[in-house]
Scaffold this active site. Structure first.
Site, PDB file in Angstrom:
ATOM      1  N   CYS A 115       0.815  -1.225   0.000  1.00 27.20           N
ATOM      2  CA  CYS A 115       0.000   0.000   0.000  1.00 27.20           C
ATOM      3  C   CYS A 115       0.846   1.271   0.000  1.00 27.20           C
ATOM      4  O   CYS A 115       0.366   2.338  -0.370  1.00 27.20           O
ATOM      5  CB  CYS A 115      -0.946   0.001   1.195  1.00 27.20           C
ATOM      6  N   HIS A 262      -3.923   6.935   1.508  1.00 27.37           N
ATOM      7  CA  HIS A 262      -4.113   5.616   0.899  1.00 27.37           C
ATOM      8  C   HIS A 262      -5.482   5.094   1.316  1.00 27.37           C
ATOM      9  O   HIS A 262      -5.864   5.191   2.487  1.00 27.37           O
ATOM     10  CB  HIS A 262      -3.008   4.658   1.356  1.00 27.37           C
ATOM     11  N   ASN A 292      -9.931  -1.123  -1.697  1.00 26.08           N
ATOM     12  CA  ASN A 292      -8.500  -0.840  -1.508  1.00 26.08           C
ATOM     13  C   ASN A 292      -7.738  -1.404  -2.708  1.00 26.08           C
ATOM     14  O   ASN A 292      -7.664  -2.622  -2.876  1.00 26.08           O
ATOM     15  CB  ASN A 292      -8.038  -1.496  -0.197  1.00 26.08           C
TER      16      ASN A 292
HETATM   17  N1  ACO Z   1     -18.646  -9.998   6.543  1.00 27.66           N
HETATM   18  C1  ACO Z   1     -19.245 -10.274   7.689  1.00 27.66           C
HETATM   19  N2  ACO Z   1     -18.576 -10.567   8.826  1.00 27.66           N
HETATM   20  C2  ACO Z   1     -17.239 -10.541   8.766  1.00 27.66           C
HETATM   21  C3  ACO Z   1     -16.535 -10.251   7.575  1.00 27.66           C
HETATM   22  C4  ACO Z   1     -17.295  -9.960   6.427  1.00 27.66           C
HETATM   23  N3  ACO Z   1     -16.728  -9.660   5.252  1.00 27.66           N
HETATM   24  N4  ACO Z   1     -15.217 -10.310   7.833  1.00 27.66           N
HETATM   25  C5  ACO Z   1     -15.070 -10.614   9.116  1.00 27.66           C
HETATM   26  N5  ACO Z   1     -16.291 -10.764   9.699  1.00 27.66           N
HETATM   27  C6  ACO Z   1     -16.599 -11.099  11.077  1.00 27.66           C
HETATM   28  C7  ACO Z   1     -15.468 -11.795  11.764  1.00 27.66           C
HETATM   29  O1  ACO Z   1     -15.519 -13.183  11.527  1.00 27.66           O
HETATM   30  C8  ACO Z   1     -15.722 -11.436  13.202  1.00 27.66           C
HETATM   31  O2  ACO Z   1     -16.737 -12.269  13.704  1.00 27.66           O
HETATM   32  P1  ACO Z   1     -16.705 -12.816  15.213  1.00 27.66           P
HETATM   33  O3  ACO Z   1     -16.767 -11.586  16.077  1.00 27.66           O
HETATM   34  O4  ACO Z   1     -17.909 -13.687  15.296  1.00 27.66           O
HETATM   35  O5  ACO Z   1     -15.409 -13.549  15.338  1.00 27.66           O
HETATM   36  C9  ACO Z   1     -16.293 -10.016  13.140  1.00 27.66           C
HETATM   37  O6  ACO Z   1     -16.778  -9.871  11.808  1.00 27.66           O
HETATM   38  C10 ACO Z   1     -15.284  -8.936  13.441  1.00 27.66           C
HETATM   39  O7  ACO Z   1     -14.093  -9.173  12.676  1.00 27.66           O
HETATM   40  P2  ACO Z   1     -12.866  -8.221  12.775  1.00 27.66           P
HETATM   41  O8  ACO Z   1     -11.783  -8.726  11.873  1.00 27.66           O
HETATM   42  O9  ACO Z   1     -12.521  -7.997  14.228  1.00 27.66           O
HETATM   43  O10 ACO Z   1     -13.467  -6.858  12.171  1.00 27.66           O
HETATM   44  P3  ACO Z   1     -12.892  -5.392  12.227  1.00 27.66           P
HETATM   45  O11 ACO Z   1     -13.848  -4.517  12.878  1.00 27.66           O
HETATM   46  O12 ACO Z   1     -11.467  -5.342  12.686  1.00 27.66           O
HETATM   47  O13 ACO Z   1     -12.892  -4.980  10.677  1.00 27.66           O
HETATM   48  C11 ACO Z   1     -11.280  -4.718   8.895  1.00 27.66           C
HETATM   49  C12 ACO Z   1     -12.070  -5.689   9.771  1.00 27.66           C
HETATM   50  C13 ACO Z   1     -12.278  -3.948   8.061  1.00 27.66           C
HETATM   51  C14 ACO Z   1     -10.382  -5.528   8.014  1.00 27.66           C
HETATM   52  C15 ACO Z   1     -10.463  -3.724   9.741  1.00 27.66           C
HETATM   53  O14 ACO Z   1      -9.784  -4.410  10.762  1.00 27.66           O
HETATM   54  C16 ACO Z   1      -9.440  -2.933   8.937  1.00 27.66           C
HETATM   55  O15 ACO Z   1      -9.779  -2.125   8.091  1.00 27.66           O
HETATM   56  N6  ACO Z   1      -8.153  -3.096   9.216  1.00 27.66           N
HETATM   57  C17 ACO Z   1      -7.070  -2.285   8.573  1.00 27.66           C
HETATM   58  C18 ACO Z   1      -6.907  -2.554   7.101  1.00 27.66           C
HETATM   59  C19 ACO Z   1      -5.685  -1.813   6.588  1.00 27.66           C
HETATM   60  O16 ACO Z   1      -5.432  -0.683   6.934  1.00 27.66           O
HETATM   61  N7  ACO Z   1      -4.866  -2.465   5.766  1.00 27.66           N
HETATM   62  C20 ACO Z   1      -3.620  -1.825   5.356  1.00 27.66           C
HETATM   63  C21 ACO Z   1      -3.485  -1.726   3.952  1.00 27.66           C
HETATM   64  S1  ACO Z   1      -3.653  -3.259   3.110  1.00 27.66           S
HETATM   65  C22 ACO Z   1      -2.092  -3.643   2.403  1.00 27.66           C
HETATM   66  O17 ACO Z   1      -1.077  -3.078   2.722  1.00 27.66           O
HETATM   67  C23 ACO Z   1      -2.036  -4.775   1.474  1.00 27.66           C
END
Ligand code: ACO
Length: 335
Positions: A115, A262, A292
């Protein structure tokens, strides 16, 4: 020493729109979850029936950027190509673009910084131009994520976030000292490499070994992300590196005319916007429409903001990125 300035911008997105509802038909997710957590409504995924690949999309974006720069393609001196999803394991995408654009045998460098790839690439291009080694550099970010995502409920935490697309900029020598790239600031923290990665086939565990194991549960060739850990690091590193860039130029947050973060997550962008108390018209987001797109995200957003007249002569434009590695960085530009 010379300054460098962006003189041409372009982007290309595959036509195939994949909405959150489309995803809910192939894995257990829903529009409300995706929009609430990420802000994403839809993304573009390459239709495998088309000729779109990471490199061909890069070429389409580059042609627009070169045309808008007013240069002939023969005047491009060097190519820098940022991607985590090259067409081939090797060689990288830069040489493919050189060939497909029909440019003479100039140098081509690939950047593997996920990223932060575009910010790193712009910084490298700026150094080459500063020293006088090159005059016009084509800087590209392009990604084909959809080909490598796990399109089942097991992969839903990652799969819903990523989209395909490409962007390109022509960076050129600029005689005015107060214009163009004012500074760039790059960082990494490799101890967190495994928090966001694609372990995949690698030289320590190569394809024959994976085939011999024949393990249907093996997820190592799909991207893995420790989402909450990445999120927490992203918000603090984004802030730090923007402040670092402003301070290096004796600038204040009120001097920012346009922040292009980003596009990792709309919540991250909104957090940064609140932290720097920036009004809506000074932050550009398009993750809602494209997801993304990793190395392509900043350059697509920058191009769109410029096309919409949101970036004007003399504006202070701040680009900031954070991603896998971890790597992060900012580029401060006087437009
Ligand atoms: N649909 C429905 N439910 C989902 C999904 C989905 N697509 N994905 C995960 N869940 C569920 C999980 O299983 C979990 O369920 P549980 O509580 O029963 O175990 C629940 O939702 C919460 O999951 P989390 O992973 O804790 O969700 P979070 O609120 O952290 O959101 C996300 C996830 C959107 C990925 C967030 O953490 C995020 O944006 N992180 C940063 C991303 C980022 O900045 N990346 C950097 C760049 S990428 C690169 O460099 C390649």
């Amino acid at each position: 020493m010379f300054n460098s300035k962006i003189i041409g911008l372009g982007y290309y997105l595959p036509e195939n729109v994949v909405t959150n509802n489309d995803l809910s038909k192939i894995l257990d997710t829903n529009d409300e979850w995706i929009q609430e957590r990420t802000g994403i409504k839809e993304r573009r995924w390459i239709d495998p029936k088309t000729d779109d690949t990471t490199s061909t999309m890069a070429v389409k974006a580059s042609k627009i950027a070169i045309e808008r720069s007013g240069l002939k393609k023969e005047e491009i001196d060097f190519i820098i190509f940022a991607t985590l999803s090259p067409d081939m394991y090797f060689p990288g995408g830069g040489v493919r673009v050189q060939d497909m654009l029909g440019i003479p045998t100039i140098g081509a460098l690939d950047v593997r910084n996920q990223c932060s790839g575009f910010v790193y690439s712009l910084s490298v291009a700026d150094q080459f131009i500063k020293t006088g080694m090159y005059k016009n550099i084509l800087v590209i970010g392009s990604e084909n994520h959809s080909g490598g995502l796990e399109k089942s409920t097991r992969g839903r935490g990652v799969t819903v976030i990523f989209g395909d697309g490409a962007g390109a900029a022509v960076l050129s020598r600029c005689e005015e000292k107060s214009k163009g790239v004012l500074s760039s600031h790059l960082h990494s923290e490799g101890k967190h490499a495994r928090e966001l990665m694609l372990d995949g086939p690698h030289t320590g565990r190569w394809v024959p070994e994976i085939i011999a194991e024949n393990d249907p549960e093996d997820q190592s060739y799909y991207p893995y992300m420790n989402g909450q850990f990445v999120f927490k690091n992203a918000v603090s590193r984004f802030s730090e590196v923007i402040i670092e860039g402003l301070e290096a130029n004796n600038l204040h947050k009120d001097d920012i005319d346009m922040l292009i973060p980003h596009q990792a997550n709309l919540r991250i962008s909104q957090f940064i916007q609140r932290k720097f108390q920036l009004p809506d018209n000074k932050v550009y987001n398009n993750i809602m429409s494209y997801g993304n797109t990793t190395a392509a995200s900043i350059i697509i957003a920058l191009t769109e903001a410029w096309e919409q007249g949101k970036i004007k002569e003399n504006d202070l434009v701040v680009l900031a990125a954070f991603g896998a590695g971890f790597t992060w960085g900012s580029v401060i530009i006087r437009w």
